[in-house]
Motif scaffolding. Sequence first.
Motif, PDB file in Angstrom:
ATOM      1  N   ARG A  35       0.810  -1.218   0.000  1.00 34.87           N
ATOM      2  CA  ARG A  35       0.000   0.000   0.000  1.00 34.87           C
ATOM      3  C   ARG A  35       0.850   1.277   0.000  1.00 34.87           C
ATOM      4  O   ARG A  35       0.721   2.153   0.867  1.00 34.87           O
ATOM      5  N   ALA A  36       1.689   1.412  -1.029  1.00 34.53           N
ATOM      6  CA  ALA A  36       2.546   2.596  -1.146  1.00 34.53           C
ATOM      7  C   ALA A  36       1.738   3.878  -1.290  1.00 34.53           C
ATOM      8  O   ALA A  36       2.099   4.913  -0.723  1.00 34.53           O
ATOM      9  N   PHE A  37       0.645   3.837  -2.054  1.00 37.43           N
ATOM     10  CA  PHE A  37      -0.178   5.038  -2.201  1.00 37.43           C
ATOM     11  C   PHE A  37      -0.942   5.346  -0.916  1.00 37.43           C
ATOM     12  O   PHE A  37      -1.055   6.500  -0.507  1.00 37.43           O
ATOM     13  N   LYS A  38      -1.477   4.319  -0.289  1.00 42.60           N
ATOM     14  CA  LYS A  38      -2.201   4.549   0.962  1.00 42.60           C
ATOM     15  C   LYS A  38      -1.301   5.213   1.999  1.00 42.60           C
ATOM     16  O   LYS A  38      -1.746   6.073   2.765  1.00 42.60           O
ATOM     17  N   ALA A  39      -0.022   4.797   2.041  1.00 39.69           N
ATOM     18  CA  ALA A  39       0.916   5.364   3.013  1.00 39.69           C
ATOM     19  C   ALA A  39       1.059   6.869   2.848  1.00 39.69           C
ATOM     20  O   ALA A  39       1.385   7.578   3.807  1.00 39.69           O
ATOM     21  N   GLU A  40       0.790   7.367   1.636  1.00 40.35           N
ATOM     22  CA  GLU A  40       0.869   8.808   1.384  1.00 40.35           C
ATOM     23  C   GLU A  40      -0.524   9.417   1.228  1.00 40.35           C
ATOM     24  O   GLU A  40      -0.678  10.510   0.670  1.00 40.35           O
ATOM     25  N   HIS A  41      -1.544   8.690   1.700  1.00 40.33           N
ATOM     26  CA  HIS A  41      -2.926   9.183   1.723  1.00 40.33           C
ATOM     27  C   HIS A  41      -3.464   9.462   0.317  1.00 40.33           C
ATOM     28  O   HIS A  41      -4.149  10.458   0.088  1.00 40.33           O
ATOM     29  N   VAL A  71      -0.436  18.123 -13.021  1.00 39.01           N
ATOM     30  CA  VAL A  71      -0.593  18.356 -11.585  1.00 39.01           C
ATOM     31  C   VAL A  71      -0.627  17.027 -10.841  1.00 39.01           C
ATOM     32  O   VAL A  71       0.038  16.844  -9.820  1.00 39.01           O
ATOM     33  N   VAL A  72      -1.389  16.087 -11.374  1.00 33.79           N
ATOM     34  CA  VAL A  72      -1.483  14.761 -10.754  1.00 33.79           C
ATOM     35  C   VAL A  72      -0.148  14.042 -10.819  1.00 33.79           C
ATOM     36  O   VAL A  72       0.323  13.477  -9.825  1.00 33.79           O
ATOM     37  N   TRP A  73       0.472  14.077 -11.979  1.00 32.54           N
ATOM     38  CA  TRP A  73       1.686  13.279 -12.141  1.00 32.54           C
ATOM     39  C   TRP A  73       2.863  13.827 -11.335  1.00 32.54           C
ATOM     40  O   TRP A  73       3.744  13.060 -10.920  1.00 32.54           O
ATOM     41  N   ASP A  74       2.900  15.121 -11.103  1.00 30.53           N
ATOM     42  CA  ASP A  74       3.949  15.675 -10.253  1.00 30.53           C
ATOM     43  C   ASP A  74       3.916  15.037  -8.869  1.00 30.53           C
ATOM     44  O   ASP A  74       4.954  14.912  -8.208  1.00 30.53           O
ATOM     45  N   MET A  75       2.724  14.634  -8.427  1.00 35.98           N
ATOM     46  CA  MET A  75       2.583  14.026  -7.106  1.00 35.98           C
ATOM     47  C   MET A  75       2.688  12.505  -7.141  1.00 35.98           C
ATOM     48  O   MET A  75       3.224  11.884  -6.224  1.00 35.98           O
ATOM     49  N   LEU A  76       2.181  11.895  -8.221  1.00 33.79           N
ATOM     50  CA  LEU A  76       2.210  10.434  -8.307  1.00 33.79           C
ATOM     51  C   LEU A  76       3.526   9.891  -8.853  1.00 33.79           C
ATOM     52  O   LEU A  76       3.932   8.783  -8.505  1.00 33.79           O
ATOM     53  N   GLY A  77       4.160  10.652  -9.731  1.00 40.57           N
ATOM     54  CA  GLY A  77       5.324  10.163 -10.455  1.00 40.57           C
ATOM     55  C   GLY A  77       6.411   9.536  -9.609  1.00 40.57           C
ATOM     56  O   GLY A  77       6.848   8.400  -9.882  1.00 40.57           O
ATOM     57  N   PRO A  78       6.894  10.209  -8.558  1.00 44.11           N
ATOM     58  CA  PRO A  78       7.970   9.617  -7.758  1.00 44.11           C
ATOM     59  C   PRO A  78       7.565   8.293  -7.107  1.00 44.11           C
ATOM     60  O   PRO A  78       8.383   7.367  -7.022  1.00 44.11           O
ATOM     61  N   ILE A  79       6.326   8.191  -6.644  1.00 41.75           N
ATOM     62  CA  ILE A  79       5.865   6.942  -6.024  1.00 41.75           C
ATOM     63  C   ILE A  79       5.761   5.848  -7.082  1.00 41.75           C
ATOM     64  O   ILE A  79       6.161   4.698  -6.855  1.00 41.75           O
ATOM     65  N   TYR A  80       5.254   6.199  -8.258  1.00 40.76           N
ATOM     66  CA  TYR A  80       5.136   5.227  -9.340  1.00 40.76           C
ATOM     67  C   TYR A  80       6.518   4.703  -9.745  1.00 40.76           C
ATOM     68  O   TYR A  80       6.720   3.480  -9.893  1.00 40.76           O
ATOM     69  N   GLU A  81       7.468   5.603  -9.950  1.00 43.09           N
ATOM     70  CA  GLU A  81       8.796   5.195 -10.410  1.00 43.09           C
ATOM     71  C   GLU A  81       9.489   4.275  -9.414  1.00 43.09           C
ATOM     72  O   GLU A  81      10.264   3.395  -9.798  1.00 43.09           O
ATOM     73  N   SER A  82       9.200   4.454  -8.138  1.00 48.05           N
ATOM     74  CA  SER A  82       9.830   3.617  -7.109  1.00 48.05           C
ATOM     75  C   SER A  82       9.167   2.258  -6.960  1.00 48.05           C
ATOM     76  O   SER A  82       9.724   1.366  -6.313  1.00 48.05           O
ATOM     77  N   ASN A  83       7.976   2.097  -7.553  1.00 40.46           N
ATOM     78  CA  ASN A  83       7.214   0.859  -7.340  1.00 40.46           C
ATOM     79  C   ASN A  83       6.598   0.297  -8.621  1.00 40.46           C
ATOM     80  O   ASN A  83       5.695  -0.529  -8.567  1.00 40.46           O
ATOM     81  N   LYS A  84       7.080   0.714  -9.800  1.00 44.04           N
ATOM     82  CA  LYS A  84       6.364   0.482 -11.050  1.00 44.04           C
ATOM     83  C   LYS A  84       6.109  -0.994 -11.364  1.00 44.04           C
ATOM     84  O   LYS A  84       5.174  -1.315 -12.097  1.00 44.04           O
ATOM     85  N   LYS A  85       6.897  -1.908 -10.835  1.00 41.03           N
ATOM     86  CA  LYS A  85       6.710  -3.332 -11.134  1.00 41.03           C
ATOM     87  C   LYS A  85       5.800  -4.035 -10.130  1.00 41.03           C
ATOM     88  O   LYS A  85       5.538  -5.230 -10.250  1.00 41.03           O
ATOM     89  N   GLN A  86       5.303  -3.293  -9.139  1.00 40.76           N
ATOM     90  CA  GLN A  86       4.592  -3.947  -8.038  1.00 40.76           C
ATOM     91  C   GLN A  86       3.085  -3.701  -8.022  1.00 40.76           C
ATOM     92  O   GLN A  86       2.368  -4.346  -7.251  1.00 40.76           O
ATOM     93  N   PHE A  87       2.568  -2.832  -8.846  1.00 46.22           N
ATOM     94  CA  PHE A  87       1.165  -2.450  -8.739  1.00 46.22           C
ATOM     95  C   PHE A  87       0.223  -3.578  -9.155  1.00 46.22           C
ATOM     96  O   PHE A  87       0.459  -4.270 -10.152  1.00 46.22           O
ATOM     97  N   ILE A  88      -0.845  -3.744  -8.385  1.00 44.46           N
ATOM     98  CA  ILE A  88      -1.885  -4.722  -8.673  1.00 44.46           C
ATOM     99  C   ILE A  88      -3.242  -4.061  -8.434  1.00 44.46           C
ATOM    100  O   ILE A  88      -3.321  -2.978  -7.847  1.00 44.46           O
ATOM    101  N   GLN A  89      -4.300  -4.698  -8.886  1.00 50.16           N
ATOM    102  CA  GLN A  89      -5.637  -4.152  -8.696  1.00 50.16           C
ATOM    103  C   GLN A  89      -6.404  -4.974  -7.669  1.00 50.16           C
ATOM    104  O   GLN A  89      -6.085  -6.137  -7.400  1.00 50.16           O
TER     105      GLN A  89
END
Length: 274
Positions: A79-85, A166-184
Amino acid sequence: MRNNLLLIGLVNLCLSSSAYALSPGEFTSLEYHVNTGVGGTLPYAAKAQTSSFKQAFNFIEFDDELSQKLVTYIDTPDRAFKAEHIQIRVREHITKPRKSKITVKFRAKAPEGFGELSSYRKAEIDYTKGKAAYSVSYDIPYSPGDIDVKKLDIELVFNSLKKNKVVWDMLGPIYESNKKQFIQTVVMRTNEWEGTLKDDRFSNLEIDFQLWTPYYRKPRVTFTEFSFKGHVSDKAKLEEAYQFLYQKVQEVGLSSGHQGSKTKATFKMTEGFK
């Protein structure tokens, strides 16, 4: 270590900077939720209202037209995104496909917790059981012909989000650090009907009834709730309507096994998430 420090700095700037904090006045949209159960008045994943359902909730005049959506969420197992609300939701509007959208929602306990955010779709306060939850949302439209909500192409979803700077400025760093791990998460089906309260004081207030069930019927659970929205300028009347609706639902006595966030419940029932 350098990348981690950069990530922490960016997130703190975006979500915690009091220098650029949103003011309470930015939160002009209010939404109220009343959880309920339906007992035997509706079959599982019902696509039509029954006479027993209408009778149980006879203080509402329901429309018969069904609105149907499919919903899933994206995050990493830890839950990388949840950790950053942050919450990412992909919603296909089955009955009105052109309304399908990816929503990025930022959350905080108070307006001061959001930092520098701009060009958002709405700043909202959600009330469930009297507790306030603050969020700021961005919507990115998509075509169901391009993205299949039932089997997400994760990279395609994020490529769509990249189009909003605007969205990607905030999501980009988290995505780049976890890009192979995302699931639905599991895909949830939402069947929804609109109605109005049979009380002249609230005759202009639209009430939504939502019935959530897993699309593949596993696990076999149901979440049901009433909700309505309004502008902060009408808060006194909205609070009165909430108390009226809550009391009426309590009197019906069809208790709900689920209380609170459907998003949290969806993540909890999905294997692979911690």
